[in-house]
Design a protein around this motif. Structure first.
Motif, PDB file in Angstrom:
ATOM      1  N   ALA A 171      16.018  -0.656  17.725  1.00 49.21           N
ATOM      2  CA  ALA A 171      16.594   0.533  17.097  1.00 49.21           C
ATOM      3  C   ALA A 171      18.106   0.571  17.199  1.00 49.21           C
ATOM      4  O   ALA A 171      18.795   0.986  16.260  1.00 49.21           O
ATOM      5  CB  ALA A 171      15.988   1.789  17.731  1.00 49.21           C
ATOM      6  N   ARG A 187      19.450  -1.989  14.589  1.00 51.78           N
ATOM      7  CA  ARG A 187      18.645  -2.112  13.371  1.00 51.78           C
ATOM      8  C   ARG A 187      19.479  -2.427  12.146  1.00 51.78           C
ATOM      9  O   ARG A 187      19.194  -3.363  11.397  1.00 51.78           O
ATOM     10  CB  ARG A 187      17.838  -0.828  13.166  1.00 51.78           C
ATOM     11  N   ASP A 196      20.174  10.002   7.445  1.00 58.83           N
ATOM     12  CA  ASP A 196      18.819   9.622   7.844  1.00 58.83           C
ATOM     13  C   ASP A 196      18.814   8.204   8.396  1.00 58.83           C
ATOM     14  O   ASP A 196      19.656   7.368   8.044  1.00 58.83           O
ATOM     15  CB  ASP A 196      17.865   9.703   6.649  1.00 58.83           C
ATOM     16  N   GLU A 197      17.861   7.920   9.275  1.00 53.80           N
ATOM     17  CA  GLU A 197      17.769   6.589   9.858  1.00 53.80           C
ATOM     18  C   GLU A 197      17.510   5.548   8.774  1.00 53.80           C
ATOM     19  O   GLU A 197      16.640   5.713   7.918  1.00 53.80           O
ATOM     20  CB  GLU A 197      16.647   6.542  10.899  1.00 53.80           C
ATOM     21  N   HIS A 246      16.100   2.385   6.964  1.00 54.33           N
ATOM     22  CA  HIS A 246      14.881   1.573   7.075  1.00 54.33           C
ATOM     23  C   HIS A 246      14.676   0.790   5.788  1.00 54.33           C
ATOM     24  O   HIS A 246      15.127   1.179   4.704  1.00 54.33           O
ATOM     25  CB  HIS A 246      13.648   2.443   7.369  1.00 54.33           C
TER      26      HIS A 246
END
Length: 331
Positions: free
Chosen positions: A18, A21, A44-45, A47
């Motif tokens: 994480a 990432r 936002d994270e 991905h």
């Protein structure tokens, strides 16, 4: 990259630490797999999750990702294989900018880009997408005016695009690319369909229509049939309506295979019934119920056709399953 044999690999940010990432993804995806700079949008994270299918002449990337800019600079573009990129979103929305053209890519349309020239693709919000990397030389031979589409959106009104998208989505959803025996044929079909999307006309369009469009149309029709075997209203007319063609065209496609629409439906219904009878998960279901779920309204007719097809009665198959015999699954 133009592979010589079928390959498949999966990459995901979920497999990365994480704390690293984004940086690791920029190195793995942005430098090792593709040549692109990545800039996340919003808080936002970040991905991303992709499956790559490397077919004999076409590469397919399909997956999901969060909002981000993907920028191919002039220097990075020089490292790319010479390909025509055709992309669409399955959910969400995106944009593409190349050659002073900027287009919004919504569900139902697609955008075209040159892999060897700078461009900027943006996932405007989280969603899923599919991108085809097509051999430029072959596309140019089939569709000489293909360059006019770079940086532009092709809308859902394109029948060729709708067929291409359905064909690819069907192959991905059913994991048909796991069968190496069909990969070269499918790869050729995808090039043919893309050429039609990119304006192949006249003599150049004939081979694409005869190979790719016809094969893709038949494959999608068969897919619709398999999903509707239990529907008593299943007919060439209903399938034709769902595919935007005439029932005569549907029947002709099967006739060119040396079969018929009704023969294909019957064979698949019988195969489905055999599989259910041989499967212990359906041991509580009566033979009549299984016949009904496979689209047979007349149990006597079902019994006759089943025995003619398999040389055994439905009860024989059921007893063999209950006795622990081999399942002899049919397709």
């Amino acid at each position: 990259m133009q592979p010589t044999e079928r390959m498949r690999f999966h990459v995901s940010t979920a497999d990365l630490p994480a704390t690293r990432r984004l940086s690791d993804w920029q190195e793995i995806y942005g430098r090792s797999i593709t040549h692109v700079d990545i800039e996340p949008i919003g808080t936002d994270e970040f991905h991303a999750d992709f499956v790559f299918h490397l077919l004999p002449s076409v590469s397919i990337a399909a997956g999901s990702r969060s909002a981000a800019h993907y920028h191919v600079t002039r220097d990075l573009a020089k490292r790319n294989a010479d390909a025509v990129l055709l992309s669409w979103v399955r959910s969400g929305a995106a944009s593409m900018a190349q050659f002073a053209e900027e287009s919004i890519v919504d569900v139902g349309n697609a955008v075209i880009a040159s892999s060897t020239d700078p461009f900027k693709g943006t996932m405007l919000k989280p969603g899923s997408f599919t991108t085809l990397a097509l051999p430029r030389r072959t596309i140019a031979a089939l569709s000489p005016n293909y360059v006019q589409y770079f940086g532009r959106t092709i809308g859902a009104e394109s029948a060729a695009l709708r067929l291409l998208m359905r064909y690819v989505n069907m192959m991905l959803d059913e994991d048909r690319f796991a069968d190496e025996g069909i990969c070269r044929t499918v790869s050729d079909h995808l090039v043919d369909l893309a050429a039609l999307v990119l304006g192949a006309r006249g003599d150049a369009a004939v081979p694409a229509l005869q190979r790719g469009a016809r094969a893709a149309r038949l494959a999608t029709i068969k897919f619709d049939v398999l999903r509707s075997l239990g529907d008593f209203g299943l007919s060439a007319e209903t399938v034709a309506a769902g595919n935007g063609v005439s029932s005569r065209h549907v029947r002709r496609l099967f006739e060119e295979e040396g079969s018929s629409f009704s023969a294909y439906v019957l064979a698949e219904r019988l195969a489905k019934a055999h599989n259910m009878l041989a499967d212990r998960r359906f041991e509580r279901a009566t033979i009549a119920r299984i016949a009904h779920e496979c689209g047979f309204g007349d149990i006597s007719y079902f019994n006759r056709r089943f025995r003619a097809r398999f040389g055994r009665t439905p009860s024989d198959v059921r007893r063999r399953s209950e006795d622990g015999g081999s399942r002899d699954i049919c397709r």
